[in-house]
Enzyme design. Sequence first.
Site: not given
Length: 303
Positions: A166, A239, A242, A265, A274
């Site tokens: 990604k 996900h 995650r 990230h 989060y």
Amino acid sequence: MKSFFEFRKSQGLSEDTLASNKLYLHRFLCYLNSNNVSRILDINNKHILGFINGLGIFSKSTIHCTLSSLRNFLRYLFDRQHLDYDLTYLVPKSSYKKDVRIPTTYTKEEIERLLMSVDRSSPKGKRDVAMILLAARLGLRASDICGLKFEHIHWETNTIQFIQKKTKEKIELPLLVELGNAIIDYLKYGRPVSDLPYVFLRAQQPYDRLEEPTLHSIVSFYLKRAGINNVDQKKHGPHALRHSLAGILLEQKTPLPVISEVLGHTNSESTKTYLSIDLDSLRQCALDVPIIQSLHYKGGELQ
């Protein structure tokens, strides 16, 4: 359009973004064909506005992405002198902003129940538990789990290193003992004989590389088998595991920069999402409700 896509690719756009651009511009191409427009020079204001007016059947996000793709394509045509006039002024700017959603998470106990629900005596179970551990313990994305190769695992340093699909950024994570043992167990007693460089393969012939939708189905299956409540009302793919790792790290008071590094990230802004799931910390930020001086409110009760 093909040359436009090649140009966008040279700018560093991901394959997923290019695929989306192709979908949106294919609709524009179909519209032009339906109006008997076969040459770029024949495109005029009427065609641009007519196509835009027909986008009302799509969601706000799809309209936003379509307008952006169309604007970039028209600017490319003008810059390359395929059009005599810059028609981008006809494409309105969208004020759409993606809704911020609270990430789906599972508790530490639920993650353990998920892992316990896997039958590790079968070749498929050996594979599945190793993949689930990669998502639950290291927070790997489905694309990176399915794309994991032997060369990415460095047994001599007990690390996993690869370029994330990604972000295109390199990441290095520890090869935890539990995870390493699960991978070894799969490689020795579960993985089909194959020369493919990928660690995880299909459990049945043809023994090809595992695809991301299959991994999503695998995680969903075991979440339901584990008897976890409200699975159907929550995200139930890799996900979500995650997200759950991020939640567990927050509970342990792990600093945001460290969580960002673990999740791969590119900046801490992505990790701040989060914070909305750290309920214990949010409760510490709550303020007392002040007394309201009103004839309709006395002693904490509405009159």
